[in-house]
Design a protein around this motif. Structure first.
Motif, mmCIF file in Angstrom:
data_model
loop_
_atom_site.group_PDB
_atom_site.id
_atom_site.type_symbol
_atom_site.label_atom_id
_atom_site.label_comp_id
_atom_site.label_asym_id
_atom_site.label_seq_id
_atom_site.Cartn_x
_atom_site.Cartn_y
_atom_site.Cartn_z
ATOM 1 N N VAL A 65 31.006 4.746 9.272
ATOM 2 C CA VAL A 65 29.595 5.186 9.216
ATOM 3 C C VAL A 65 29.062 4.093 8.460
ATOM 4 O O VAL A 65 28.262 3.501 9.825
ATOM 5 C CB VAL A 65 29.454 6.570 8.321
ATOM 6 C CG1 VAL A 65 27.824 6.788 8.321
ATOM 7 C CG2 VAL A 65 29.838 7.640 8.689
ATOM 8 N N GLY A 66 29.156 3.329 7.797
ATOM 9 C CA GLY A 66 28.554 2.205 7.497
ATOM 10 C C GLY A 66 28.725 0.992 8.100
ATOM 11 O O GLY A 66 27.604 0.264 8.330
ATOM 12 N N ASN A 67 29.985 0.851 8.719
ATOM 13 C CA ASN A 67 29.850 0.240 10.064
ATOM 14 C C ASN A 67 28.766 0.048 11.138
ATOM 15 O O ASN A 67 28.194 -0.643 11.114
ATOM 16 C CB ASN A 67 31.331 -0.005 9.787
ATOM 17 C CG ASN A 67 31.242 -1.079 11.382
ATOM 18 O OD1 ASN A 67 31.584 -1.104 12.252
ATOM 19 N ND2 ASN A 67 31.343 -2.620 10.682
ATOM 20 N N MET A 68 28.962 1.687 11.142
ATOM 21 C CA MET A 68 27.770 1.468 12.525
ATOM 22 C C MET A 68 26.443 1.210 12.267
ATOM 23 O O MET A 68 25.722 0.623 12.908
ATOM 24 C CB MET A 68 28.084 2.866 13.128
ATOM 25 C CG MET A 68 27.605 2.655 14.505
ATOM 26 S SD MET A 68 27.912 1.714 15.628
ATOM 27 C CE MET A 68 29.328 1.241 15.466
ATOM 28 N N LEU A 69 26.157 1.696 11.225
ATOM 29 C CA LEU A 69 24.691 1.602 10.534
ATOM 30 C C LEU A 69 23.995 0.112 10.695
ATOM 31 O O LEU A 69 23.051 -0.425 10.430
ATOM 32 C CB LEU A 69 24.662 1.974 9.021
ATOM 33 C CG LEU A 69 24.336 3.363 9.007
ATOM 34 C CD1 LEU A 69 24.729 3.602 7.270
ATOM 35 C CD2 LEU A 69 23.563 4.200 9.995
ATOM 36 N N VAL A 70 25.320 -0.419 10.086
ATOM 37 C CA VAL A 70 25.384 -2.399 10.288
ATOM 38 C C VAL A 70 25.298 -2.546 11.382
ATOM 39 O O VAL A 70 24.279 -3.406 12.091
ATOM 40 C CB VAL A 70 26.422 -3.467 9.262
ATOM 41 C CG1 VAL A 70 26.279 -4.152 9.238
ATOM 42 C CG2 VAL A 70 26.647 -2.611 7.969
ATOM 43 N N ILE A 71 25.997 -2.470 12.762
ATOM 44 C CA ILE A 71 25.864 -2.862 13.790
ATOM 45 C C ILE A 71 24.434 -2.734 14.316
ATOM 46 O O ILE A 71 24.177 -3.174 15.151
ATOM 47 C CB ILE A 71 27.331 -1.739 14.578
ATOM 48 C CG1 ILE A 71 28.471 -3.171 14.352
ATOM 49 C CG2 ILE A 71 27.411 -2.221 15.811
ATOM 50 C CD1 ILE A 71 29.932 -2.641 14.365
ATOM 51 N N VAL A 72 24.085 -1.575 14.422
ATOM 52 C CA VAL A 72 22.967 -1.104 15.244
ATOM 53 C C VAL A 72 21.699 -1.692 14.592
ATOM 54 O O VAL A 72 20.613 -2.675 15.449
ATOM 55 C CB VAL A 72 23.075 0.238 15.095
ATOM 56 C CG1 VAL A 72 21.452 0.743 15.503
ATOM 57 C CG2 VAL A 72 23.925 1.470 15.862
ATOM 58 N N GLY A 73 21.594 -1.969 12.898
ATOM 59 C CA GLY A 73 20.653 -1.956 11.973
ATOM 60 C C GLY A 73 20.777 -4.132 13.074
ATOM 61 O O GLY A 73 19.289 -4.699 13.019
ATOM 62 N N PHE A 74 21.929 -5.013 13.251
ATOM 63 C CA PHE A 74 21.981 -5.968 13.854
ATOM 64 C C PHE A 74 21.363 -6.216 15.521
ATOM 65 O O PHE A 74 20.764 -6.703 15.192
ATOM 66 C CB PHE A 74 23.645 -6.581 13.088
ATOM 67 C CG PHE A 74 24.350 -7.350 14.433
ATOM 68 C CD1 PHE A 74 23.375 -8.367 15.244
ATOM 69 C CD2 PHE A 74 24.985 -6.653 15.055
ATOM 70 C CE1 PHE A 74 23.986 -8.955 15.843
ATOM 71 C CE2 PHE A 74 25.682 -7.141 16.671
ATOM 72 C CZ PHE A 74 25.127 -8.585 17.086
ATOM 73 N N MET A 75 22.122 -5.198 15.775
ATOM 74 C CA MET A 75 21.183 -5.565 17.677
ATOM 75 C C MET A 75 19.703 -5.006 17.270
ATOM 76 O O MET A 75 19.446 -5.885 18.017
ATOM 77 C CB MET A 75 21.989 -4.219 18.161
ATOM 78 C CG MET A 75 23.728 -4.468 18.262
ATOM 79 S SD MET A 75 23.653 -5.691 19.920
ATOM 80 C CE MET A 75 25.703 -5.803 20.142
ATOM 81 N N VAL A 76 19.234 -3.818 16.701
ATOM 82 C CA VAL A 76 17.590 -3.864 16.868
ATOM 83 C C VAL A 76 16.856 -5.405 16.293
ATOM 84 O O VAL A 76 16.762 -5.832 16.784
ATOM 85 C CB VAL A 76 17.451 -2.929 15.743
ATOM 86 C CG1 VAL A 76 15.965 -2.887 15.655
ATOM 87 C CG2 VAL A 76 17.841 -1.397 16.796
ATOM 88 N N THR A 77 17.901 -5.413 15.059
ATOM 89 C CA THR A 77 17.226 -6.954 14.140
ATOM 90 C C THR A 77 17.121 -8.193 15.076
ATOM 91 O O THR A 77 16.321 -8.913 15.413
ATOM 92 C CB THR A 77 17.740 -7.560 13.009
ATOM 93 O OG1 THR A 77 17.287 -6.035 12.187
ATOM 94 C CG2 THR A 77 17.624 -8.530 12.351
ATOM 95 N N ALA A 78 18.547 -8.497 15.938
ATOM 96 C CA ALA A 78 18.848 -9.382 16.544
ATOM 97 C C ALA A 78 18.309 -9.541 18.302
ATOM 98 O O ALA A 78 17.626 -10.381 18.339
ATOM 99 C CB ALA A 78 20.016 -10.453 15.947
ATOM 100 N N THR A 79 17.463 -8.740 18.580
ATOM 101 C CA THR A 79 17.025 -8.089 20.005
ATOM 102 C C THR A 79 15.300 -7.907 19.788
ATOM 103 O O THR A 79 15.102 -8.098 21.135
ATOM 104 C CB THR A 79 17.407 -7.394 20.697
ATOM 105 O OG1 THR A 79 17.521 -5.932 20.090
ATOM 106 C CG2 THR A 79 18.969 -7.654 20.980
ATOM 107 N N SER A 80 14.748 -7.886 18.609
ATOM 108 C CA SER A 80 13.863 -7.317 18.502
ATOM 109 C C SER A 80 12.422 -9.194 18.316
ATOM 110 O O SER A 80 12.538 -10.270 18.135
ATOM 111 C CB SER A 80 13.348 -6.256 16.651
ATOM 112 O OG SER A 80 13.927 -5.409 16.902
ATOM 113 N N GLY A 81 11.047 -8.666 18.615
ATOM 114 C CA GLY A 81 10.265 -9.500 18.528
ATOM 115 C C GLY A 81 10.413 -10.649 19.604
ATOM 116 O O GLY A 81 9.745 -11.598 19.235
ATOM 117 N N LEU A 82 11.472 -10.257 20.576
ATOM 118 C CA LEU A 82 11.285 -10.433 22.081
ATOM 119 C C LEU A 82 11.215 -10.977 23.077
ATOM 120 O O LEU A 82 11.323 -9.702 23.383
ATOM 121 C CB LEU A 82 12.676 -11.752 21.704
ATOM 122 C CG LEU A 82 13.340 -12.523 20.783
ATOM 123 C CD1 LEU A 82 14.941 -12.703 20.968
ATOM 124 C CD2 LEU A 82 12.751 -13.820 20.813
#
Length: 484
Positions: free
Chosen positions: A383-400
């Motif tokens: 559960v924790g790992n998936m929160l990190v992964i989705v948070g990372f994907m949202v962060t790394a692709t936002s604002g572009l």
């Protein structure tokens, strides 16, 4: 008044706030393809000894079945992510799926080691093309906000579930109908996606046809290949191995050279301004560590189940079904959590949960009565790992802008592929350094416990770095605007 009306008419239509039927079909097609790629990464792990015996692989060359795939997939992902922006994401997505289906057929029909290795390289190249193209189609099809977060959450959940499913499915297929079906199973799935995708997914590319940055492409691709090779070699022979050191040094030098090349390129593969964005740098670092730790934890727990508790390969694979449920639960919940507290707090919270659950596994003993701890900790950690992964994907692709989504998802996918590839060699090297050639289960358990502590420390480091360097709220929005 007419001026106001003209301005209103010129505005683009507001993005949909709910999942329409067409977007649902787009999401389904993209999720099926990403799930298939994740399954493909792990499906051969259990079957390796059987494949080696059937095709005449020597014991020393058996690891190349996995390494050949990993080198191509990790080394070429960033290159294909940029190519997707130039030639069209749907076009590259479909071409990659066609190659994957053909390579899987060849792998299933292989009659010698050379034929199988060639098929694995082709599968890796296809994965390097399909993964970033599919992710960029997803991020460009779904507007920034709740819909994209939900789509990325489902994508992450199915991707992680795919790794677990691959391990289980590989064991079942190998024992019931033979290892060749671990390859053949891709063919009908790829064919079905190839038939449906053109009817529901629109083409997506940059606004103009840019030229490919060949020097940048060469330095980053060869650099990543060298880095992955060095890490893989270190996992087998230790970090003192001369070829491992050469691979790591060459990889590091070429990646530094890539940054220098990009600074002077008129049309860089990755603009330096992107590489300077905190969301890109620290978001991808957190994602890299998340993939390094969770995939390698599966390796460590496989060692524990088989070498310490005496489980069969199939029983060990089935034990990770609970981890798969945890990742699905985390992926489904991630979009709601991000909507309430934001991407960065979600990423940090997920990392802390994963680190605590991983550290708890140090308490595992040498009897099967400790299975309750393994199952509980891997579920919570998933559960924790998936929160990190989705948070990372949202962060790394936002604002572009959409024109750079192929590049952004290419970087994110590179972090994913490199993390998946390097995690097991790193943890294998830690265990090997502690255990040596000993076969005593207590010594092996001590080595696994040491590696688990290293694993938990890496997760914690990612969470701390994200908390320190990733901005939230208005400051993040301002930085995103400046970076664009």
């Amino acid at each position: 008044m007419s001026t106001v009306n003209d301005v209103s008419a010129a505005r683009p239509p507001a993005p949909p706030e709910r999942l329409t039927r067409r977007l649902g079909l787009v999401l389904a097609v993209l999720l099926v393809s990403q799930f298939m790629l994740a399954v493909d990464f792990s499906i051969l792990n259990v079957a390796l000894p059987v494949i080696g015996k059937g095709l005449g692989f020597s014991l020393g060359n058996l690891q190349w079945i996995g390494t050949a795939f990993a080198l191509a997939a990790a080394g070429c992902t960033l290159l294909f992510g940029r190519i997707a922006d130039i030639v069209g994401r749907r076009r590259l997505f479909l071409a990659g799926l066609a190659v994957l289906g053909a390579a899987s057929l060849v792998g299933g029909l292989a009659v010698n080691p050379e034929m199988l290795i060639a098929a694995r390289v082709a599968q890796g190249l296809a994965t390097a093309a399909v993964t970033p193209a599919g992710l960029s189609l997803l991020t460009s099809s779904f507007p920034e906000g709740p819909l994209r977060e939900k789509a990325l959450g489902l994508n992450g959940a199915l991707m992680s579930a795919g790794f677990t499913t691959g391990a289980v499915l590989g064991g079942v297929l190998t024992e019931l109908i033979g290892w060749r079906w671990s390859f053949f199973i891709n063919v009908p799935v790829a064919l079905a996606v190839l038939i449906v995708a053109p009817t529901v997914i629109a083409e997506s590319r940059g606004d103009h046809r840019a030229r490919l940055d060949v020097p940048g492409a060469l330095t980053v691709t060869i650099g990543l290949l060298s880095l992955v090779y060095g890490l893989t070699r270190a996992g087998e022979h230790g970090f003192g191995d001369s070829w491992a050191l050469i691979g790591l040094i060459v990889g590091a030098v070429l990646l530094v050279a890539f940054y220098v090349v990009e600074k002077g390129s008129p049309q860089p593969l990755v603009p330096v301004r992107i590489l300077r964005r905190r969301t890109v740098v620290f978001g991808n670092l957190a994602g890299l560590l998340a993939f390094v730790t969770e995939t390698s934890l599966v390796f460590l727990m496989t060692l524990y189940l088989q070498k310490v508790l005496g489980f069969s390969a199939l029983a060990a694979g089935l034990s990770f079904g609970v981890l798969g449920l945890g990742t699905v639960a985390g992926g489904v919940a991630a979009s709601r959590v991000i909507g309430r507290i934001g991407a960065t707090p979600t990423l940090v919270a997920g990392g802390l949960v994963q680190a605590a659950a991983t550290a708890a596994l140090v308490g595992l003993g040498d009897s099967r009565s400790w299975m309750w701890l393994l199952l509980t900790a891997t579920f919570v950690g998933g559960v924790g790992n998936m929160l990190v992964i989705v948070g990372f994907m949202v962060t790394a692709t936002s604002g572009l802008p959409d024109t750079e989504q192929g590049m952004a998802t290419g970087i994110a996918t590179m972090s994913q592929q490199v993390g998946i590839t390097m995690g097991t060699p790193i943890m294998s090297a830690v265990v090997t350094a502690h255990v040596g050639t000993s076969t005593d289960q207590h010594v092996i358990l001590d080595g696994i416990s040491t590696a688990v502590l290293v694993n938990a420390a890496l997760v914690l480091a990612g969470a701390v770095l994200a908390a320190l360097f990733l901005r939230t709220g208005k400051r993040a929005s301002a930085e995103a605007g400046e970076g664009s």
